[in-house]
Design a protein around this motif. Structure first.
Motif, PDB file in Angstrom:
ATOM      1  N   LEU A 196      -6.387   7.810  -3.669  1.00  0.00           N
ATOM      2  CA  LEU A 196      -6.535   6.360  -3.568  1.00  0.00           C
ATOM      3  C   LEU A 196      -7.978   5.973  -3.302  1.00  0.00           C
ATOM      4  O   LEU A 196      -8.433   4.923  -3.746  1.00  0.00           O
ATOM      5  N   GLU A 197      -8.697   6.817  -2.585  1.00  0.00           N
ATOM      6  CA  GLU A 197     -10.098   6.528  -2.300  1.00  0.00           C
ATOM      7  C   GLU A 197     -10.955   6.586  -3.561  1.00  0.00           C
ATOM      8  O   GLU A 197     -12.061   6.041  -3.591  1.00  0.00           O
ATOM      9  N   GLN A 198     -10.463   7.238  -4.604  1.00  0.00           N
ATOM     10  CA  GLN A 198     -11.217   7.360  -5.846  1.00  0.00           C
ATOM     11  C   GLN A 198     -10.819   6.324  -6.886  1.00  0.00           C
ATOM     12  O   GLN A 198     -11.448   6.216  -7.929  1.00  0.00           O
ATOM     13  N   SER A 248      -8.531  16.183  -4.209  1.00  0.00           N
ATOM     14  CA  SER A 248      -7.676  15.138  -4.768  1.00  0.00           C
ATOM     15  C   SER A 248      -6.203  15.514  -4.701  1.00  0.00           C
ATOM     16  O   SER A 248      -5.410  15.024  -5.468  1.00  0.00           O
ATOM     17  N   ASP A 300      -3.495   9.816  -0.329  1.00  0.00           N
ATOM     18  CA  ASP A 300      -4.553   9.030   0.305  1.00  0.00           C
ATOM     19  C   ASP A 300      -5.907   9.377  -0.280  1.00  0.00           C
ATOM     20  O   ASP A 300      -6.749   8.510  -0.481  1.00  0.00           O
ATOM     21  N   ASP A 301      -6.172  10.668  -0.526  1.00  0.00           N
ATOM     22  CA  ASP A 301      -7.459  11.080  -1.066  1.00  0.00           C
ATOM     23  C   ASP A 301      -7.706  10.440  -2.425  1.00  0.00           C
ATOM     24  O   ASP A 301      -8.779   9.913  -2.688  1.00  0.00           O
ATOM     25  N   ARG A 361       0.824  -1.207   0.000  1.00  0.00           N
ATOM     26  CA  ARG A 361       0.000   0.000   0.000  1.00  0.00           C
ATOM     27  C   ARG A 361       0.859   1.258   0.000  1.00  0.00           C
ATOM     28  O   ARG A 361       0.559   2.225  -0.701  1.00  0.00           O
TER      29      ARG A 361
END
Length: 200
Positions: free
Chosen positions: A32-34, A25, A29-30, A3
């Motif tokens: 990656l959530e998308q 974005s 981390d942000d 990760r």
């Protein structure tokens, strides 16, 4: 890939998209959530060849691995040889989708400087293969990001869509690195997303 490495990969993607991505974005981390697919090159399958090429070492691309696809001759259709990658995440009507694929021309078509990718698509994985995002691109010998973006016109359950990169437009060898499919959700301004620019 661990990760932590993919956080770094996502951060690299963000830096490439810096002038396009929204404030939400701006961090690894942000973004990656998308991401709604599994980006590593091990996720690629190649249709039209007897077997999917094994990953090779590739300096200069995130993850330092790629698949090298040798197209012996132009196909009757550009999708006769294609790199494909399943998308696990669901896509809803109105979602804005961005595909970003690292690619380069290992051996361009004879007499040409650039490789030809006739189709860069996020599409329904069964007939009628409806495109959610699509474009085409020419790629240099250096690693570059190629893009496709669009807005979904219907719902697609997880696993019912895939990435499709059409390579049979010419006899050539193209290397494909990681591919990221990002879902920015509804009400996102797709005009802010990057477009392919022909290399000089």
């Amino acid at each position: 890939m661990a990760r932590l490495a993919w956080v770094a990969a996502a951060a690299a993607l963000v830096s490439m998209l810096a002038s396009f991505a929204s404030a939400q974005s701006s961090g690894g981390d942000d973004i990656l959530e998308q991401v709604i697919n599994s980006p590593p090159v091990q996720s690629w399958q190649v249709t039209g060849l007897r077997a999917t090429p094994r990953p090779v070492r590739a300096e200069g691309v995130v993850g330092e691995q790629a698949i090298r696809v040798a197209v012996p001759r132009a196909g009757a259709n550009p999708w006769d040889i294609a790199g494909r990658m399943t998308i696990a995440g669901a896509i809803r009507q109105g979602d804005t989708i961005l595909l970003a694929v690292w690619a380069r021309a290992h051996t361009p078509p004879e007499g040409q400087r650039f490789g030809l990718i006739s189709g860069v698509r996020v599409e329904q994985s069964t007939a009628p293969y409806t495109a959610i995002a699509q474009d085409s691109a020419t790629v240099p010998s250096e690693w570059t990001l190629v893009y496709a973006s669009g807005v979904a016109q219907q719902d697609y359950p997880g696993g019912s869509t895939n990435v499709s990169v059409h390579l049979a437009g010419a006899a050539q060898t193209i290397e494909l690195g990681p591919a990221f499919v990002l879902n920015f959700g509804p009400d996102y301004d797709a005009a802010r997303l990057p477009r392919n620019v022909a290399p000089e």
